[in-house]
Write a protein that holds these residues in place. Sequence first.
Motif, short mmCIF file in Angstrom:
data_model
loop_
_atom_site.label_atom_id
_atom_site.label_comp_id
_atom_site.label_asym_id
_atom_site.label_seq_id
_atom_site.Cartn_x
_atom_site.Cartn_y
_atom_site.Cartn_z
N ALA A 60 0.93 -1.05 -0.19
CA ALA A 60 0.27 0.32 0.00
C ALA A 60 0.43 1.51 -0.14
CB ALA A 60 -0.83 -0.50 1.42
N ASP A 61 2.46 1.28 0.36
CA ASP A 61 2.95 2.13 0.76
C ASP A 61 3.98 2.25 0.07
OD1 ASP A 61 0.98 3.96 2.60
OD2 ASP A 61 1.75 2.63 3.96
N ALA A 62 3.86 1.48 -0.98
CA ALA A 62 5.44 1.29 -2.24
C ALA A 62 5.98 2.68 -2.27
CB ALA A 62 5.18 0.12 -2.96
N PRO A 63 7.19 3.11 -1.92
CA PRO A 63 7.74 4.27 -3.14
C PRO A 63 7.12 4.00 -4.73
CG PRO A 63 9.62 2.78 -1.89
CD PRO A 63 8.15 2.61 -1.75
N HIS A 64 7.44 3.04 -5.14
CA HIS A 64 7.25 1.96 -6.11
C HIS A 64 6.79 1.16 -7.16
CE1 HIS A 64 10.40 5.37 -7.28
NE2 HIS A 64 11.13 5.44 -6.11
N PHE A 65 5.95 1.13 -7.89
CA PHE A 65 5.80 -0.33 -8.45
C PHE A 65 5.03 -0.10 -9.56
CE2 PHE A 65 2.84 3.84 -6.24
CZ PHE A 65 2.73 4.48 -7.85
N THR A 115 -1.80 11.92 -16.16
CA THR A 115 -0.84 12.55 -16.80
C THR A 115 -0.63 13.88 -16.96
OG1 THR A 115 -1.52 11.58 -19.19
CG2 THR A 115 -0.88 9.76 -17.84
N GLY A 116 -1.44 14.52 -16.96
CA GLY A 116 -1.49 16.11 -17.51
C GLY A 116 -1.18 16.38 -18.23
N SER A 117 -2.15 15.35 -19.56
CA SER A 117 -2.38 15.72 -21.22
C SER A 117 -3.34 15.76 -21.65
CB SER A 117 -1.25 14.31 -22.05
OG SER A 117 -1.98 13.39 -21.68
N LEU A 118 -4.40 16.79 -20.48
CA LEU A 118 -5.58 16.32 -20.99
C LEU A 118 -5.63 17.66 -21.77
CD1 LEU A 118 -8.44 14.92 -21.81
CD2 LEU A 118 -8.73 17.07 -20.06
N ASP A 121 1.47 10.98 -9.53
CA ASP A 121 3.04 10.56 -8.62
C ASP A 121 3.82 9.90 -9.87
OD1 ASP A 121 5.94 11.08 -8.88
OD2 ASP A 121 5.14 10.97 -6.72
N LEU A 122 4.11 10.42 -11.77
CA LEU A 122 4.78 9.59 -12.51
C LEU A 122 5.26 8.66 -11.92
CD1 LEU A 122 3.53 11.50 -15.66
CD2 LEU A 122 2.66 9.58 -14.80
N ARG A 123 6.41 9.07 -11.07
CA ARG A 123 7.94 9.22 -10.54
C ARG A 123 8.34 8.20 -9.60
NH1 ARG A 123 9.05 14.49 -7.50
NH2 ARG A 123 6.98 14.30 -7.06
N GLN A 169 3.28 7.72 -24.52
CA GLN A 169 4.05 8.80 -23.86
C GLN A 169 4.33 10.05 -22.89
OE1 GLN A 169 0.51 9.99 -26.99
NE2 GLN A 169 1.54 8.70 -28.38
N ALA A 170 3.76 9.89 -21.73
CA ALA A 170 4.04 10.25 -20.75
C ALA A 170 5.11 10.46 -20.22
CB ALA A 170 3.71 9.89 -19.75
N GLY A 171 6.55 9.80 -20.47
CA GLY A 171 7.76 8.76 -20.21
C GLY A 171 7.42 8.00 -19.33
N VAL A 172 6.45 6.72 -19.22
CA VAL A 172 6.84 6.02 -18.18
C VAL A 172 7.58 4.49 -19.50
CG1 VAL A 172 5.04 4.14 -17.25
CG2 VAL A 172 4.75 6.71 -16.95
N PRO A 173 8.06 3.66 -18.85
CA PRO A 173 7.67 2.08 -19.36
C PRO A 173 6.79 1.38 -19.51
CG PRO A 173 9.34 2.14 -17.85
CD PRO A 173 8.80 3.82 -17.62
#
Length: 421
Positions: free
Chosen positions: A73-78, A145-148, A186-188, A378-382
């Motif tokens: 639930a609190d994983a920093p990356h996933f 992704t903030g692209s609308l 948070d896309l990061r 296109q937002a840079g996420v593999p």
Amino acid sequence: MKHHRSDTLAELAADMFDDIRALSRDCAGVSRPAFSEKESETLAYLSKRAEAEGLCVTEDAGRNLVFCLPEHADAPHFTVIGSHVDSVPMGGNYDGLAGVLAGLIVLIAAKRGQRALPRAVKVLAMRGEESAWFGACYLGSKMLTGSLPETEYNAVHKGDGKPLWAHLEALDIDTAPIKARQPICDLRQIDAYIELHIEQGPLLVERNIPAAVVTGIRGNFRYREVHCIGQAGHSGAVPRAYRHDPVLAFAELMHRLDTTWQHLLNTGQDLVLTSGIVATDATRHAISRIPDEIAFSLDIRSQDAETLERMRDYLASEMADIARARGVRFDLGTQSAVDPALMDPDLVADLEEAMAQVTGEAFSMASGGGHDAAVFAQAGVPSGMVFVRNRNGSHNPDEAMEIADFMVGVDILSTYMEAST
């Protein structure tokens, strides 16, 4: 809602598909409009099923649902396994929904101790992917992704005429960051985005393969209404040399495009093209009249941006040549375009390895239809995708995915995640 811990995963999946079909049944197929009460009911059902399996369920800023194992639930990356829950009007039950349920089954298998998840996985059930409702697609993932674009933020619903932002506010979604084109997740934190989807064409059925790894999602450029304008005349009185026939001009254009399409395929390039709407005006034209105008649509797609650009230039030059030779003119109207989205090569290779372990042989292919995976890529996420065999196409009540094939796709996802370190 029936549920027994002794259900096999395949039985559990079949039950969930059946329950959601019953929730969203229409006079034909199912209808789950984007950002609607029916979409919310579907998400609420999924939440109850997930909580009954001991999964953690949260809601994000776009009122999409996120599922995970409690320890993640609190994983920093996933890794995100995601898709959408809305459908086209009177569509099939599997487009979009299969990807969400596949992710849930991956989590449930891990929670039941049947499979391992060495890395955190979060399953994303998104709203608003289909363009049928507001005239624009991928609204939910574009919001995330903030692209609308502003035009889509203000796009009106085909039924009630209200803009998208009003529908979002009715769901108590904070529209300020969406309007400002700021990501609402948070896309990061996202290491990869993976989407399972039914195949929307016949390739896997024809080749008798249960699943495939997607290499890329074709981009496109489209003209909704091209006009070829000529000159009217009597069908029996005007010799060929004096005709300005837009129908024959259109036919010649399509023949040239088709010949070029075959050449590109023969040289290993990716292309599909379609003219899905073709018409003369029946109120003005007749069997004995040379028409003065024909209208048609044009949809040209490729995984390769350079191929699309070459086709734009080729289309312009061929139209100009035909216009000169036949004494007609082409009016293209407004073009819309979407960039191709290649899937991450490392992710493709890893998914192919997982498929080889599951089925004995990997198979990969391009996606002709668009998907939320393109927005994340296109937002840079593999990003990566898995297709599951499905008969009768998609966006219609006759979608026919077999649960056995669906479970092959689920197995590929689980095998990929077990190999992740």
